[in-house]
Design a protein around this motif. Structure first.
Motif, mmCIF file in Angstrom:
data_model
loop_
_atom_site.group_PDB
_atom_site.id
_atom_site.type_symbol
_atom_site.label_atom_id
_atom_site.label_comp_id
_atom_site.label_asym_id
_atom_site.label_seq_id
_atom_site.Cartn_x
_atom_site.Cartn_y
_atom_site.Cartn_z
ATOM 1 N N ASP A 166 -3.072 7.843 7.776
ATOM 2 C CA ASP A 166 -2.565 6.939 6.744
ATOM 3 C C ASP A 166 -3.755 6.485 5.921
ATOM 4 O OD1 ASP A 166 -1.462 5.033 5.122
ATOM 5 O OD2 ASP A 166 -0.993 3.627 6.733
ATOM 6 N N TRP A 167 -3.921 7.064 4.748
ATOM 7 C CA TRP A 167 -5.062 6.753 3.887
ATOM 8 C C TRP A 167 -4.831 5.510 3.048
ATOM 9 C CZ3 TRP A 167 -9.349 8.742 5.416
ATOM 10 C CH2 TRP A 167 -9.314 9.940 6.125
ATOM 11 N N THR A 168 -3.650 4.884 3.166
ATOM 12 C CA THR A 168 -3.405 3.633 2.455
ATOM 13 C C THR A 168 -3.691 2.424 3.329
ATOM 14 O OG1 THR A 168 -1.066 3.643 3.066
ATOM 15 C CG2 THR A 168 -1.662 4.630 0.938
ATOM 16 N N GLY A 169 -3.967 2.659 4.599
ATOM 17 C CA GLY A 169 -4.229 1.566 5.519
ATOM 18 C C GLY A 169 -5.602 0.938 5.281
ATOM 19 N N GLU A 170 -5.744 -0.289 5.713
ATOM 20 C CA GLU A 170 -7.005 -1.013 5.526
ATOM 21 C C GLU A 170 -8.197 -0.329 6.194
ATOM 22 O OE1 GLU A 170 -9.663 -3.240 3.892
ATOM 23 O OE2 GLU A 170 -7.560 -3.276 3.318
ATOM 24 N N PRO A 171 -8.053 0.283 7.375
ATOM 25 C CA PRO A 171 -9.223 0.963 7.956
ATOM 26 C C PRO A 171 -9.782 2.057 7.043
ATOM 27 C CG PRO A 171 -7.543 0.664 9.630
ATOM 28 C CD PRO A 171 -6.921 0.264 8.320
ATOM 29 N N ALA A 172 -8.899 2.864 6.438
ATOM 30 C CA ALA A 172 -9.361 3.941 5.551
ATOM 31 C C ALA A 172 -10.013 3.369 4.303
ATOM 32 C CB ALA A 172 -8.189 4.846 5.174
ATOM 33 N N LYS A 173 -9.378 2.378 3.699
ATOM 34 C CA LYS A 173 -9.937 1.780 2.484
ATOM 35 C C LYS A 173 -11.266 1.083 2.767
ATOM 36 C CE LYS A 173 -5.832 -0.004 1.315
ATOM 37 N NZ LYS A 173 -4.809 -0.732 0.557
ATOM 38 N N ALA A 174 -11.392 0.484 3.939
ATOM 39 C CA ALA A 174 -12.653 -0.175 4.295
ATOM 40 C C ALA A 174 -13.786 0.843 4.413
ATOM 41 C CB ALA A 174 -12.493 -0.960 5.597
#
Length: 181
Positions: A166-174
Motif C-alpha cells: 500500500d503506497w498510500t499508507g503513512e509508512p511508504a510516504k514517510a
C-alpha cells in the motif's frame, strides 16, 4: 496499539525536515512495509533503455535528481492490479519536481490490454512505459511481479520490495519524505 502509535510518530518525526537524517528502514518495516529490503550498499541502477507506446526511448538516468519509485508490473499480474491504484494515488499526491512513480510494464503486455488495465483500475496519473523484452527487468534482477525499487536522487537503488504494498499508507510516504530530505 501504543506500539503502532509510537512507530507512526517516529516515522512522522523522521520524515520532518527538522529531524532529517538517514531513512529509518526498520521503522518503515515495523509500521507495515514488512517486505521492504534496504540495499546493503546503494548501487547505480541499470542504464538499459525502455520505451513508451509512441516509440519514445527512456532511461532511468532521465530521472536523476529525483527520488524514483520504480515499479515493474504486468497486465496479467493479479497483485499488480491490487497495487497500481495506490501507486497512482501516490503519484497524484507526491509526484512533482522531486519525486515520481515510474511504472514499467515488463514482458508481453499488448497496448490494448494496458489501456484496458488502466481503465479498469482507474489509473489517471501514471505514464505507460514498456520493457517488452524484459531487458531492464532482467538487468535489475526482477524474477517475479510486482517489484518496486526505490531510487535516490543520485540514481542509486536504496531499497526494494517484492510483492504488492500500500503506497498510500503513512509508512511508504514517510520513507519517500525521508529520501527527499
Amino acid at each position: 496499539m501504543l506500539h503502532s502509535a509510537l512507530l507512526y510518530t517516529a516515522l512522522l518525526f523522521g520524515a520532518n525536515a527538522a529531524f532529517a537524517g538517514p531513512v529509518d528502514w526498520q521503522a518503515a518495516k515495523d509500521a507495515g512495509l514488512v517486505k521492504l529490503v534496504p540495499a546493503e550498499t546503494p548501487a547505480p541502477v541499470s542504464d538499459i533503455a525502455f520505451t513508451d507506446p509512441e516509440g519514445g526511448t527512456h532511461a532511468l538516468a532521465d530521472y536523476e535528481g529525483k527520488v524514483v519509485l520504480l515499479n515493474f508490473w504486468a497486465t496479467w499480474c493479479a497483485p499488480c492490479r491490487e497495487e497500481m491504484p495506490s501507486l497512482d494515488a501516490l503519484q497524484a499526491e507526491m509526484g512533482g519536481e522531486d519525486f515520481t512513480v515510474v511504472p514499467i510494464a515488463t514482458g508481453r503486455n499488448a497496448p490494448d490490454r494496458i489501456d484496458k488495465f488502466y481503465a479498469e483500475t482507474g489509473l489517471k496519473n501514471l505514464p505507460v512505459l514498456l520493457d517488452p523484452r524484459q531487458q531492464l527487468a532482467r538487468a535489475m534482477g526482477v524474477v517475479g511481479l510486482p517489484v518496486t525499487v526505490l531510487i535516490d536522487r543520485n540514481g542509486n537503488e536504496v531499497a526494494r520490495l517484492l510483492g504488492e504494498a500500500d503506497w498510500t499508507g503513512e509508512p511508504a510516504k514517510a520513507v519517500i519524505r525521508q529520501l527527499l530530505d
